[in-house]
Write a protein that holds these residues in place. Structure first.
Motif, PDB file in Angstrom:
ATOM      1  N   LEU A 110       0.828  -1.199   0.000  1.00  0.00           N
ATOM      2  CA  LEU A 110       0.000   0.000   0.000  1.00  0.00           C
ATOM      3  C   LEU A 110       0.869   1.258   0.000  1.00  0.00           C
ATOM      4  O   LEU A 110       0.592   2.211  -0.724  1.00  0.00           O
ATOM      5  CB  LEU A 110      -0.941   0.003   1.214  1.00  0.00           C
ATOM      6  CG  LEU A 110      -1.869   1.209   1.345  1.00  0.00           C
ATOM      7  CD1 LEU A 110      -2.748   1.372   0.110  1.00  0.00           C
ATOM      8  CD2 LEU A 110      -2.721   1.062   2.609  1.00  0.00           C
ATOM      9  N   LEU A 111       1.939   1.233   0.763  1.00  0.00           N
ATOM     10  CA  LEU A 111       2.864   2.368   0.795  1.00  0.00           C
ATOM     11  C   LEU A 111       3.455   2.618  -0.590  1.00  0.00           C
ATOM     12  O   LEU A 111       3.488   3.759  -1.054  1.00  0.00           O
ATOM     13  CB  LEU A 111       3.984   2.121   1.805  1.00  0.00           C
ATOM     14  CG  LEU A 111       5.162   3.086   1.731  1.00  0.00           C
ATOM     15  CD1 LEU A 111       4.728   4.507   2.067  1.00  0.00           C
ATOM     16  CD2 LEU A 111       6.277   2.641   2.630  1.00  0.00           C
ATOM     17  N   VAL A 112       3.913   1.577  -1.257  1.00  0.00           N
ATOM     18  CA  VAL A 112       4.518   1.754  -2.579  1.00  0.00           C
ATOM     19  C   VAL A 112       3.486   2.268  -3.576  1.00  0.00           C
ATOM     20  O   VAL A 112       3.783   3.159  -4.374  1.00  0.00           O
ATOM     21  CB  VAL A 112       5.183   0.448  -3.078  1.00  0.00           C
ATOM     22  CG1 VAL A 112       5.716   0.630  -4.497  1.00  0.00           C
ATOM     23  CG2 VAL A 112       6.318   0.039  -2.144  1.00  0.00           C
ATOM     24  N   ARG A 113       2.260   1.763  -3.497  1.00  0.00           N
ATOM     25  CA  ARG A 113       1.213   2.262  -4.389  1.00  0.00           C
ATOM     26  C   ARG A 113       0.962   3.750  -4.148  1.00  0.00           C
ATOM     27  O   ARG A 113       0.810   4.532  -5.090  1.00  0.00           O
ATOM     28  CB  ARG A 113      -0.079   1.467  -4.194  1.00  0.00           C
ATOM     29  CG  ARG A 113      -0.045   0.117  -4.854  1.00  0.00           C
ATOM     30  CD  ARG A 113      -1.423  -0.552  -4.829  1.00  0.00           C
ATOM     31  NE  ARG A 113      -1.238  -1.982  -4.761  1.00  0.00           N
ATOM     32  CZ  ARG A 113      -1.370  -2.731  -3.663  1.00  0.00           C
ATOM     33  NH1 ARG A 113      -1.734  -2.200  -2.524  1.00  0.00           N
ATOM     34  NH2 ARG A 113      -1.154  -4.018  -3.712  1.00  0.00           N
ATOM     35  N   GLY A 131      13.330   5.939  -9.804  1.00  0.00           N
ATOM     36  CA  GLY A 131      14.466   5.475  -9.006  1.00  0.00           C
ATOM     37  C   GLY A 131      14.136   5.471  -7.520  1.00  0.00           C
ATOM     38  O   GLY A 131      14.525   4.557  -6.783  1.00  0.00           O
ATOM     39  N   ALA A 132      13.417   6.495  -7.061  1.00  0.00           N
ATOM     40  CA  ALA A 132      13.026   6.571  -5.658  1.00  0.00           C
ATOM     41  C   ALA A 132      12.078   5.420  -5.300  1.00  0.00           C
ATOM     42  O   ALA A 132      12.227   4.785  -4.244  1.00  0.00           O
ATOM     43  CB  ALA A 132      12.382   7.919  -5.362  1.00  0.00           C
ATOM     44  N   VAL A 133      11.121   5.131  -6.175  1.00  0.00           N
ATOM     45  CA  VAL A 133      10.205   4.006  -5.930  1.00  0.00           C
ATOM     46  C   VAL A 133      10.998   2.703  -5.898  1.00  0.00           C
ATOM     47  O   VAL A 133      10.753   1.842  -5.041  1.00  0.00           O
ATOM     48  CB  VAL A 133       9.079   3.954  -6.994  1.00  0.00           C
ATOM     49  CG1 VAL A 133       8.301   2.639  -6.901  1.00  0.00           C
ATOM     50  CG2 VAL A 133       8.134   5.131  -6.833  1.00  0.00           C
ATOM     51  N   SER A 145       9.110  -3.983 -10.362  1.00  0.00           N
ATOM     52  CA  SER A 145       8.297  -4.189 -11.566  1.00  0.00           C
ATOM     53  C   SER A 145       6.825  -4.442 -11.240  1.00  0.00           C
ATOM     54  O   SER A 145       5.959  -4.282 -12.095  1.00  0.00           O
ATOM     55  CB  SER A 145       8.850  -5.335 -12.403  1.00  0.00           C
ATOM     56  OG  SER A 145       8.798  -6.544 -11.675  1.00  0.00           O
ATOM     57  N   GLU A 146       6.533  -4.818 -10.007  1.00  0.00           N
ATOM     58  CA  GLU A 146       5.156  -5.011  -9.578  1.00  0.00           C
ATOM     59  C   GLU A 146       4.385  -3.676  -9.548  1.00  0.00           C
ATOM     60  O   GLU A 146       3.174  -3.670  -9.667  1.00  0.00           O
ATOM     61  CB  GLU A 146       5.135  -5.660  -8.182  1.00  0.00           C
ATOM     62  CG  GLU A 146       3.779  -5.941  -7.628  1.00  0.00           C
ATOM     63  CD  GLU A 146       3.826  -6.563  -6.231  1.00  0.00           C
ATOM     64  OE1 GLU A 146       2.794  -6.461  -5.544  1.00  0.00           O
ATOM     65  OE2 GLU A 146       4.861  -7.127  -5.825  1.00  0.00           O
ATOM     66  N   PHE A 147       5.119  -2.572  -9.413  1.00  0.00           N
ATOM     67  CA  PHE A 147       4.497  -1.268  -9.210  1.00  0.00           C
ATOM     68  C   PHE A 147       4.764  -0.251 -10.294  1.00  0.00           C
ATOM     69  O   PHE A 147       3.938   0.619 -10.549  1.00  0.00           O
ATOM     70  CB  PHE A 147       4.966  -0.675  -7.871  1.00  0.00           C
ATOM     71  CG  PHE A 147       4.741  -1.598  -6.715  1.00  0.00           C
ATOM     72  CD1 PHE A 147       3.509  -1.649  -6.096  1.00  0.00           C
ATOM     73  CD2 PHE A 147       5.756  -2.435  -6.269  1.00  0.00           C
ATOM     74  CE1 PHE A 147       3.286  -2.509  -5.034  1.00  0.00           C
ATOM     75  CE2 PHE A 147       5.542  -3.290  -5.201  1.00  0.00           C
ATOM     76  CZ  PHE A 147       4.306  -3.331  -4.591  1.00  0.00           C
TER      77      PHE A 147
END
Length: 151
Positions: A110-113, A131-133, A145-147
């Motif tokens: 959830l945080l990454v999304r 790059g930050a993600v 790659s999931e996000f």
């Protein structure tokens, strides 16, 4: 009188549940403000759109909407202040906080999304933000790659 006491006890129970939820999820709130600071500072400019998107996410989240928006802003600004002092120190500290939810995969995802939404807030999900993600994903043990959208 008895009904009044029962109502007060119900209210106390409800408040206790909210307080317990807040305490349990404080690490998620801190990780979110840190992640948002990483994204917002990725391109060197913290835009008003990024701030608005962060607050919209925080206010719409069932978990994070329990927090006072002032507390959320204070956390975000504290992370951004560390970036202003030194970008490397700011990012290292923010990543340390993000890592605090590594053992909670649903929260980590959830945080990454949320970070991806913040990154796209200005209409340009650029290489610095990608790059930050990626760095956030690696800190959380997730596959970028999931996000990340494909180019």
């Amino acid at each position: 009188m008895l009904q009044g006491m029962l109502d007060k006890l119900k209210e106390m129970g409800s408040n206790l549940k909210d307080d317990a939820t807040r305490l349990r999820n404080k690490s998620f709130m801190n990780a979110c403000t840190a992640g948002c600071a990483i994204i917002a500072n990725a391109d060197g400019v913290v835009s008003p759109d990024e701030k608005r998107k962060m607050m919209a996410f925080m206010n719409s989240s069932d978990v994070l909407s329990l927090y006072d928006s002032g507390e959320v802003i204070k956390g975000f600004e504290a992370h951004c202040a560390k970036y202003e002092f030194d970008p490397q120190i700011g990012e290292a500290e923010a990543l340390r906080v993000v890592a605090g939810i590594k053992s909670k995969p649903a929260e980590a995802r959830l945080l990454v999304r949320a970070c991806c939404v913040i990154a796209a807030a200005d209409g340009n999900f650029d290489e610095d933000e990608r790059g930050a993600v990626t760095r956030i994903c690696h800190e959380l043990g997730l596959e970028p790659s999931e996000f990340l959208p494909t180019k």
